[in-house]
Design a protein around this motif. Structure first.
Motif, PDB file in Angstrom:
ATOM      1  N   ILE A  40       0.872  -1.142  -0.096  1.00 26.69           N
ATOM      2  CA  ILE A  40      -0.124   0.043   0.028  1.00 26.69           C
ATOM      3  C   ILE A  40       0.844   1.324  -0.047  1.00 26.69           C
ATOM      4  CG2 ILE A  40      -1.848   1.312   1.364  1.00 26.69           C
ATOM      5  CD1 ILE A  40      -2.754  -1.282   2.238  1.00 26.69           C
ATOM      6  N   ALA A  41       1.910   1.320   0.813  1.00 28.53           N
ATOM      7  CA  ALA A  41       2.776   2.435   0.983  1.00 28.53           C
ATOM      8  C   ALA A  41       3.250   2.779  -0.514  1.00 28.53           C
ATOM      9  CB  ALA A  41       3.966   2.286   2.022  1.00 28.53           C
ATOM     10  N   ASN A  42       3.971   1.676  -1.070  1.00 28.33           N
ATOM     11  CA  ASN A  42       4.647   1.669  -2.396  1.00 28.33           C
ATOM     12  C   ASN A  42       3.423   2.143  -3.533  1.00 28.33           C
ATOM     13  OD1 ASN A  42       6.945   0.787  -1.639  1.00 28.33           O
ATOM     14  ND2 ASN A  42       6.549  -1.342  -2.306  1.00 28.33           N
ATOM     15  N   THR A  43       2.327   1.622  -3.313  1.00 30.54           N
ATOM     16  CA  THR A  43       1.343   2.095  -4.399  1.00 30.54           C
ATOM     17  C   THR A  43       0.947   3.536  -4.195  1.00 30.54           C
ATOM     18  OG1 THR A  43       0.540  -0.088  -4.455  1.00 30.54           O
ATOM     19  CG2 THR A  43      -0.920   1.555  -5.351  1.00 30.54           C
ATOM     20  N   THR A  44       0.607   3.986  -3.096  1.00 29.10           N
ATOM     21  CA  THR A  44       0.498   5.372  -2.479  1.00 29.10           C
ATOM     22  C   THR A  44       1.546   6.246  -2.805  1.00 29.10           C
ATOM     23  OG1 THR A  44       1.054   5.006  -0.341  1.00 29.10           O
ATOM     24  CG2 THR A  44      -1.339   4.783  -0.654  1.00 29.10           C
ATOM     25  N   SER A  45       2.789   5.761  -3.069  1.00 26.32           N
ATOM     26  CA  SER A  45       3.894   6.733  -3.146  1.00 26.32           C
ATOM     27  C   SER A  45       3.784   7.008  -4.629  1.00 26.32           C
ATOM     28  CB  SER A  45       5.193   6.046  -2.659  1.00 26.32           C
ATOM     29  OG  SER A  45       6.441   6.617  -3.082  1.00 26.32           O
ATOM     30  N   THR A  46       3.584   5.825  -5.320  1.00 28.82           N
ATOM     31  CA  THR A  46       3.673   5.983  -6.767  1.00 28.82           C
ATOM     32  C   THR A  46       2.751   6.939  -7.161  1.00 28.82           C
ATOM     33  OG1 THR A  46       4.370   3.821  -6.859  1.00 28.82           O
ATOM     34  CG2 THR A  46       3.402   4.744  -9.100  1.00 28.82           C
ATOM     35  N   LEU A  95       0.792  12.241  -9.098  1.00 34.33           N
ATOM     36  CA  LEU A  95      -0.007  13.575  -8.836  1.00 34.33           C
ATOM     37  C   LEU A  95       0.749  14.700  -8.503  1.00 34.33           C
ATOM     38  CD1 LEU A  95      -2.850  11.886  -6.325  1.00 34.33           C
ATOM     39  CD2 LEU A  95      -3.010  12.502  -8.925  1.00 34.33           C
ATOM     40  N   LEU A  96       1.864  14.759  -7.942  1.00 36.46           N
ATOM     41  CA  LEU A  96       2.732  15.835  -7.518  1.00 36.46           C
ATOM     42  C   LEU A  96       3.516  16.427  -8.809  1.00 36.46           C
ATOM     43  CD1 LEU A  96       3.887  17.732  -5.467  1.00 36.46           C
ATOM     44  CD2 LEU A  96       5.795  16.028  -4.931  1.00 36.46           C
TER      45      LEU A  96
END
Length: 604
Positions: free
Chosen positions: A334-340, A345-346
């Motif tokens: 989940i952390a890797n996915t949200t980081s991607t 987005l940024l």
């Protein structure tokens, strides 16, 4: 209506500013509470009926267990399909219901039918029960019990399995959101009575007599109460065996006044249950561990955090030298996915902001337009929290900032243009002029842009009609984009006109910005190209048709995939042996494979 909203926003700047602060606070609060996962859960609405009968072959399982369950469940309301698996000692029947029936109604219907099914299954052929309320994405954490090298000889595989079943599993099952904890590896401890048939024959007993004696003499009973000295004394008979000696001294019968005990006809000792699988790790042989299953629709991130906190507490109650070591943690994915997603987005937002500031030639205008990006995202999170839409790779990854900022761009650009026109005419620009100019530009642009934004929303409505797996996959994407689009529509009617009237300023000089020069350069080039294209309209039309045909041909030859590629950072493989291979052979082979991988790939 649109003009009235814009006029109200410009006249009451404080109200709109306060609304924006509330908007931000509610968005941040919702963002912290929106369920977070890596990908959408596309598991259908199913109930599993599991029956274990370790002594039955595959044919007997199918005939006496699986088939009666399938027949009993076939006529339940809302059933879409029934499928089953029959293996040696195991029957799994999966009943798929319609999604609109919810989670608990199908389980209630199945539970009512299981009462009838138990009567149709012969005694000793297993007791069917329902599987946990979980899904295909329910495995949130896998762990092993690791033994320190100094204590390696102190604990056997059976000891570790006992610790897992009686200490770790029982405490882990009480974590909110955890529906089941499955144990793997090791040996399940048993008390074994090895009967000597010669002794039985000499005394005139049967194996049934031994079994009946063990069953009758291994239980506690109650005897109501008696009154004595004005007190109620409750009677309790303790007969539960708690040690090997207790079993050895169980009386089978009396012969000529002499008690015949278990120890006279059998050997009593520790043993282990017959097992059909094992667990190995890191090429070091067998290991003991568990898999934690999450409750359906629970917030995986919150459950994992609660599980990790419970692991810290359980660690204090474990014997010395034993520790719980997770090796597959869903939160990392989940952390890797949200980081991607966050990086994408940024980066997208920064590119849009750079282009806006550069082309508008006014950094204040660029900031106004750019601020609509996070504000629209916060509105999307508010709506996602209200409608229980999960944040994942599909839902957040579909947001297009270019489409979102269109309305704000044309309002700010029109306002800047009108202010420049007034300045060139020698007019004085004060607060009242900015208010009037912002109202004129916003009303003129939004009367047409609003319906353009509305059309974009309408385009996504058919996606909401998708059903089944496709609906679970793409509905969150459509809803998230529509929420963000509705948010920016509200901003274009309220926040953007207010900020244009209050914050937007232009210089008094006539010096053109880099953006103006770049746009003028593009206009000159485009004018020449357009004039030539109009003279060769026939050729341009033929070229467009040819490109369209080429695009169709290329699209038909392109590869496809159901979901975007997700790099978890892990590789999964299976060691497949010949059918009928012994468990010991499988353990030896998988251990050797693990050793080869560990020796040849240092990064593992």
């Amino acid at each position: 209506m649109i003009d009235q909203i814009i006029s109200f926003s410009i006249r009451h700047k404080f109200v709109i500013g306060l609304m924006t602060l509330v908007w931000i606070a509610a968005g941040v609060w919702s963002m912290m509470r929106v369920p977070l996962d890596a990908v959408p859960d596309i598991t259908n609405n199913q109930v599993q009926v599991i029956t274990q009968a370790p002594n039955l072959g595959t044919e007997d399982i199918e005939q006496f267990v699986t088939y009666p369950v399938e027949v009993a469940m076939a006529n339940l309301p809302g059933v879409v399909e029934i499928r089953s698996i029959s293996r040696f000692g195991l029957s799994v029947v999966t009943i798929v219901f319609k999604d609109d029936m919810g989670t608990f109604l199908p389980r209630q219907l199945v539970a009512e039918k299981l009462t009838e099914v138990r009567e149709d299954i012969p005694p000793g052929f297993g007791d069917p029960s329902m599987g946990p309320i979980s899904t295909g994405l329910g495995e949130i954490l896998q762990y092993t019990l690791e033994v320190d090298s100094a204590y390696r000889k102190q604990y056997s595989a059976a000891d570790l399995r006992t610790i897992q079943d009686w200490i770790v599993k029982r405490q882990m099952a009480m974590v909110p959101g955890v529906i089941e904890v499955n144990s793997f590896g090791g040996y399940i401890k048993q008390y074994e009575v090895a009967v000597n048939p010669d002794e039985l024959r000499a005394i005139g007993l049967t194996i049934s007599d031994v079994f009946r004696a063990l069953e009758d003499n291994n239980q506690n009973t109650g005897g109501a109460y008696i009154e004595k000295d004005h007190k109620a004394n409750f009677i309790r008979g303790e007969g539960l065996a708690r040690s090997l000696d207790d079993l050895r001294h169980v009386v089978i019968t009396n012969v000529n006044g002499l008690p015949i005990m278990i120890k006279d006809v059998a050997e009593v000792g520790y043993g282990q249950a017959v097992r059909y699988g094992a667990m190995t790790k890191d090429g070091e042989g067998e290991a003991v561990g568990g898999i934690i299953m999450m409750l359906k629709d629970a917030n995986s991130n919150e459950v994992i955090e609660a599980v990790k906190e419970r692991i810290t507490e359980i660690q204090k109650s474990l014997p010395e030298g034993i520790s719980i070591e997770p090796f597959l943690d869903r939160s990392k994915l989940i952390a890797n996915t949200t980081s991607t997603i966050s990086n994408n987005l940024l980066e997208g937002a920064l590119i849009v902001i750079f282009v806006l500031v550069f082309l508008l030639g006014n950094w204040r205008g660029g900031l106004i337009v750019a601020s609509t990006i996070p504000l629209s995202l916060l509105f999307a999170f508010i709506m996602m929290h209200i409608f229980n839409v999960w944040a994942n790779l599909m839902s957040l990854g579909a947001i297009d900032f270019g489409i979102i900022v269109d309305g704000a761009v044309i309002i700010v650009e029109s306002t800047v243009f009108l202010l420049h026109q007034r300045l060139l005419k020698g007019g004085k620009i004060d607060g009242a002029v900015r208010d009037e100019t912002a109202k004129e530009a916003s009303s003129k642009m939004m009367n047409s842009a609003f319906f353009g934004q509305l059309i974009i929303l309408i385009v996504f409505i058919p996606i909401l009609a998708l059903q089944g797996v496709e609906g679970k996959m793409f509905k969150p994407m459509a809803l998230t984009f529509m929420f963000a689009m509705m948010g920016v529509m509200i901003l274009c009617l309220t926040y953007v006109p207010m900020m244009s009237a209050w914050f937007l300023k232009i210089g008094k000089g006539e010096k053109r910005s880099w953006g103006d020069r770049f746009v003028e350069w593009l206009e000159r080039r485009y004018s020449g190209v357009l004039a030539k294209a109009l003279k060769r309209a026939k050729w341009i039309g033929l070229a467009a048709v040819a490109l369209f045909a080429l695009a169709i041909f290329t699209f038909s030859r392109m590869g496809g995939e159901f979901i975007p590629q997700l790099d978890e950072g892990d590789l999964a493989f299976h060691a497949i042996l010949k059918p009928g291979s012994a468990l010991s052979e499988t353990i030896e082979t998988t251990t050797e494979v693990e050793k080869l991988i560990m020796d040849n790939y240092p990064e593992v």
